[in-house]
Design a protein around this motif. Sequence first.
Motif, PDB file in Angstrom:
ATOM      1  N   GLN A  39       0.981  -1.491  -0.120  1.00  0.00           N
ATOM      2  CA  GLN A  39       0.041   0.189  -0.193  1.00  0.00           C
ATOM      3  C   GLN A  39       0.832   1.361   0.128  1.00  0.00           C
ATOM      4  OE1 GLN A  39      -3.080   0.365   0.009  1.00  0.00           O
ATOM      5  NE2 GLN A  39      -2.774   2.752   0.022  1.00  0.00           N
ATOM      6  N   GLN A  40       1.606   1.321   0.433  1.00  0.00           N
ATOM      7  CA  GLN A  40       2.684   2.504   1.272  1.00  0.00           C
ATOM      8  C   GLN A  40       3.242   2.703  -0.514  1.00  0.00           C
ATOM      9  OE1 GLN A  40       5.011   2.097   4.457  1.00  0.00           O
ATOM     10  NE2 GLN A  40       6.833   3.048   3.347  1.00  0.00           N
ATOM     11  N   ALA A  41       4.116   1.699  -1.384  1.00  0.00           N
ATOM     12  CA  ALA A  41       4.646   1.129  -2.940  1.00  0.00           C
ATOM     13  C   ALA A  41       3.514   2.712  -3.690  1.00  0.00           C
ATOM     14  CB  ALA A  41       5.039   0.335  -3.450  1.00  0.00           C
ATOM     15  N   GLU A  42       2.246   1.935  -3.511  1.00  0.00           N
ATOM     16  CA  GLU A  42       0.926   2.490  -4.421  1.00  0.00           C
ATOM     17  C   GLU A  42       1.389   3.749  -3.962  1.00  0.00           C
ATOM     18  OE1 GLU A  42      -3.716   1.266  -4.600  1.00  0.00           O
ATOM     19  OE2 GLU A  42      -2.627   0.336  -3.920  1.00  0.00           O
ATOM     20  N   ASN A  43       0.728   4.356  -2.635  1.00  0.00           N
ATOM     21  CA  ASN A  43       0.515   5.875  -2.683  1.00  0.00           C
ATOM     22  C   ASN A  43       2.152   6.630  -3.350  1.00  0.00           C
ATOM     23  OD1 ASN A  43      -1.972   5.190  -0.853  1.00  0.00           O
ATOM     24  ND2 ASN A  43      -0.430   4.599   1.154  1.00  0.00           N
ATOM     25  N   GLU A  44       2.880   6.272  -2.708  1.00  0.00           N
ATOM     26  CA  GLU A  44       4.497   6.833  -3.259  1.00  0.00           C
ATOM     27  C   GLU A  44       4.189   6.927  -4.726  1.00  0.00           C
ATOM     28  OE1 GLU A  44       7.588   5.020  -1.724  1.00  0.00           O
ATOM     29  OE2 GLU A  44       7.425   5.526   0.492  1.00  0.00           O
ATOM     30  N   ALA A  45       3.794   5.906  -5.609  1.00  0.00           N
ATOM     31  CA  ALA A  45       3.756   5.795  -6.738  1.00  0.00           C
ATOM     32  C   ALA A  45       2.671   7.139  -7.571  1.00  0.00           C
ATOM     33  CB  ALA A  45       3.302   4.699  -7.137  1.00  0.00           C
ATOM     34  N   LYS A  46       1.451   6.713  -6.661  1.00  0.00           N
ATOM     35  CA  LYS A  46       0.490   7.663  -7.018  1.00  0.00           C
ATOM     36  C   LYS A  46       0.928   9.230  -6.799  1.00  0.00           C
ATOM     37  CE  LYS A  46      -2.943   8.188  -3.890  1.00  0.00           C
ATOM     38  NZ  LYS A  46      -4.079   8.638  -3.335  1.00  0.00           N
ATOM     39  N   ALA A  47       1.842   9.505  -5.793  1.00  0.00           N
ATOM     40  CA  ALA A  47       2.436  10.835  -5.655  1.00  0.00           C
ATOM     41  C   ALA A  47       3.083  11.581  -6.346  1.00  0.00           C
ATOM     42  CB  ALA A  47       2.601  10.734  -3.768  1.00  0.00           C
ATOM     43  N   SER A  48       4.137  10.332  -7.156  1.00  0.00           N
ATOM     44  CA  SER A  48       5.322  10.553  -7.670  1.00  0.00           C
ATOM     45  C   SER A  48       4.594  11.369  -9.072  1.00  0.00           C
ATOM     46  CB  SER A  48       5.763   9.682  -7.852  1.00  0.00           C
ATOM     47  OG  SER A  48       6.856   9.814  -8.532  1.00  0.00           O
ATOM     48  N   SER A  49       3.342  10.015  -9.311  1.00  0.00           N
ATOM     49  CA  SER A  49       2.062  10.815 -10.515  1.00  0.00           C
ATOM     50  C   SER A  49       1.680  12.069 -10.916  1.00  0.00           C
ATOM     51  CB  SER A  49       2.220  10.010 -11.155  1.00  0.00           C
ATOM     52  OG  SER A  49       0.835   9.209 -10.428  1.00  0.00           O
ATOM     53  N   ALA A  50       1.555  12.748  -9.479  1.00  0.00           N
ATOM     54  CA  ALA A  50       1.071  13.793  -9.586  1.00  0.00           C
ATOM     55  C   ALA A  50       1.764  15.176  -9.161  1.00  0.00           C
ATOM     56  CB  ALA A  50       0.097  14.218  -7.815  1.00  0.00           C
ATOM     57  N   ILE A  51       3.191  14.845  -9.261  1.00  0.00           N
ATOM     58  CA  ILE A  51       4.455  16.463  -9.691  1.00  0.00           C
ATOM     59  C   ILE A  51       4.289  15.794 -11.292  1.00  0.00           C
ATOM     60  CG2 ILE A  51       6.504  16.418  -9.519  1.00  0.00           C
ATOM     61  CD1 ILE A  51       4.703  16.643  -6.866  1.00  0.00           C
ATOM     62  N   VAL A  52       3.786  16.795 -11.609  1.00  0.00           N
ATOM     63  CA  VAL A  52       3.888  17.586 -13.165  1.00  0.00           C
ATOM     64  C   VAL A  52       5.131  17.752 -13.364  1.00  0.00           C
ATOM     65  CG1 VAL A  52       2.807  18.939 -15.076  1.00  0.00           C
ATOM     66  CG2 VAL A  52       1.351  17.731 -13.135  1.00  0.00           C
ATOM     67  N   ILE A  53       6.332  16.823 -13.983  1.00  0.00           N
ATOM     68  CA  ILE A  53       7.621  17.408 -14.095  1.00  0.00           C
ATOM     69  C   ILE A  53       7.403  18.232 -15.823  1.00  0.00           C
ATOM     70  CG2 ILE A  53      10.011  16.973 -14.664  1.00  0.00           C
ATOM     71  CD1 ILE A  53       9.059  16.592 -11.605  1.00  0.00           C
ATOM     72  N   ASN A  54       7.960  19.021 -15.993  1.00  0.00           N
ATOM     73  CA  ASN A  54       8.294  19.827 -17.753  1.00  0.00           C
ATOM     74  C   ASN A  54       9.206  19.539 -17.606  1.00  0.00           C
ATOM     75  OD1 ASN A  54       7.983  21.311 -19.564  1.00  0.00           O
ATOM     76  ND2 ASN A  54       7.398  23.634 -18.541  1.00  0.00           N
TER      77      ASN A  54
END
Length: 136
Positions: A41-56
């Motif tokens: 669950q922790q890995a899933e939350n980290e992946a979701k949080a990482s994808s929420a950061i929009v990198i230009n």
Amino acid sequence: MEDHRDEEYVKPKSVFRAFTGEGQKLGSTAPQVMGTSSPAQQAENEAKASSAIVINESEPITNIQIRLADGGRLVQKFNHSHRIRDIRLFIVDARPAMAATSFVLMTTFPNKELTDENQTLKEANLLNAVIVQRLT
């Protein structure tokens, strides 16, 4: 075989053993965060949080390492134009249990609390930095 009956007994020196007790982290008087989830669950939350950061990709990119109060560590890519509040939101997304606790973000050396959350990472001199989370 030698006869040592008439000699005085000399106790052999004891072998040195390093400290085998349990250590405590100094300055960590904050209580443990409750509600820790399973590693999956922790890995899933980290992946979701990482994808929420929009990198230009056309702007400069930096890596920020975040040392959490629960002992965990997160590494995330950010643009130089991201703000300190984006890091706070990333932490709360990656560890939902942190949303209910108040915490501050600090630099490692020199120890400085990051109070102005509207500063960009470049303005705050946080490019490729380590940030420490402290519970209050």
